[in-house]
Write a protein that holds these residues in place. Structure first.
Motif, short mmCIF file in Angstrom:
data_model
loop_
_atom_site.label_atom_id
_atom_site.label_comp_id
_atom_site.label_asym_id
_atom_site.label_seq_id
_atom_site.Cartn_x
_atom_site.Cartn_y
_atom_site.Cartn_z
N PHE A 20 0.84 -1.20 0.00
CA PHE A 20 0.00 0.00 0.00
C PHE A 20 0.87 1.25 0.00
N TRP A 21 1.86 1.29 0.89
CA TRP A 21 2.72 2.48 0.99
C TRP A 21 3.59 2.64 -0.25
N ASP A 22 4.01 1.52 -0.84
CA ASP A 22 4.78 1.60 -2.09
C ASP A 22 3.91 2.21 -3.19
N ALA A 23 2.63 1.83 -3.23
CA ALA A 23 1.71 2.40 -4.24
C ALA A 23 1.53 3.89 -3.99
N CYS A 24 1.41 4.28 -2.73
CA CYS A 24 1.30 5.72 -2.41
C CYS A 24 2.53 6.48 -2.92
N ALA A 25 3.70 5.88 -2.74
CA ALA A 25 4.92 6.53 -3.22
C ALA A 25 4.89 6.71 -4.73
N ASP A 26 4.13 5.85 -5.42
CA ASP A 26 3.96 5.95 -6.87
C ASP A 26 2.75 6.82 -7.24
N GLY A 27 2.11 7.43 -6.25
CA GLY A 27 0.97 8.30 -6.51
C GLY A 27 -0.33 7.56 -6.74
N ARG A 28 -0.44 6.35 -6.19
CA ARG A 28 -1.67 5.56 -6.35
C ARG A 28 -2.22 5.18 -4.98
N LEU A 29 -3.53 5.44 -4.80
CA LEU A 29 -4.21 5.03 -3.58
C LEU A 29 -4.94 3.73 -3.89
N THR A 30 -4.65 2.69 -3.14
CA THR A 30 -5.20 1.38 -3.47
C THR A 30 -6.11 0.85 -2.35
N PHE A 31 -7.00 -0.03 -2.75
CA PHE A 31 -7.89 -0.71 -1.81
C PHE A 31 -8.12 -2.10 -2.38
N ALA A 32 -8.73 -2.97 -1.59
CA ALA A 32 -9.09 -4.31 -2.06
C ALA A 32 -10.55 -4.56 -1.76
N ARG A 33 -11.17 -5.43 -2.53
CA ARG A 33 -12.57 -5.77 -2.32
C ARG A 33 -12.66 -7.27 -2.02
#
Ligand SMILES: [Zn+2]
Length: 137
Positions: free
Chosen positions: A21-34
């Motif tokens: 999750f934090w790696d994605a934030c560093a890439d400018g992406r906010l992620t979630f899962a369903r």
């Protein structure tokens, strides 16, 4: 004991499950899962559903669109690192995908924030990390 508080803004401490999750934030992406069983949104993404214990799918990228559910303006810095920032807004933001996140509303004057305000996710760089924050659309 304010002498022992860090002079730099605090950073999250990623663990094995939150690292992606934090790696994605560093890439400018906010992620979630369903959840694949009940459809519940898991934020931040995790392997096991907090609603039913089922298995969640792969992390997806959030649209970044949200609405201010409620907020407060903090005038008293909790430590020296926040002194230059006060007053600042602490808000609960409802993402379009459903999760409600606590974050700061930045890039506007605190008095301009309103309940129901449309915001988008932006990322505040802190060292190697990037924290999701909200800004006016
Ligand atoms: Zn579930």
């Amino acid at each position: 004991m304010t002498d022992s508080l860090p002079a730099t803004l605090p950073l999250p401490t990623p663990n094995a499950e939150s690292r992606a999750f934090w790696d994605a934030c560093a890439d400018g992406r906010l992620t979630f899962a369903r959840c694949t069983a009940c459809g519940s949104v898991q934020f931040p993404p995790q392997k096991s559903c907090t609603a039913c214990g089922g298995v969640t799918g792969e992390a997806s990228e959030a649209s970044g669109q949200g609405t201010v559910f409620t907020y407060t303006i903090n005038h008293r810095a909790p430590g020296p690192a926040f002194a230059a920032r006060a007053p600042y807004v602490i808000a609960l933001v409802d993402l379009a995908e459903g999760p409600r996140l606590m974050m700061n509303v930045i890039n506007c004057a605190p008095e301009d924030v309103t309940i129901g305000m449309t915001v988008r996710i932006t990322f505040e760089q802190r060292g190697e990390m990037a924290l999701p924050q909200a800004e006016p659309v």
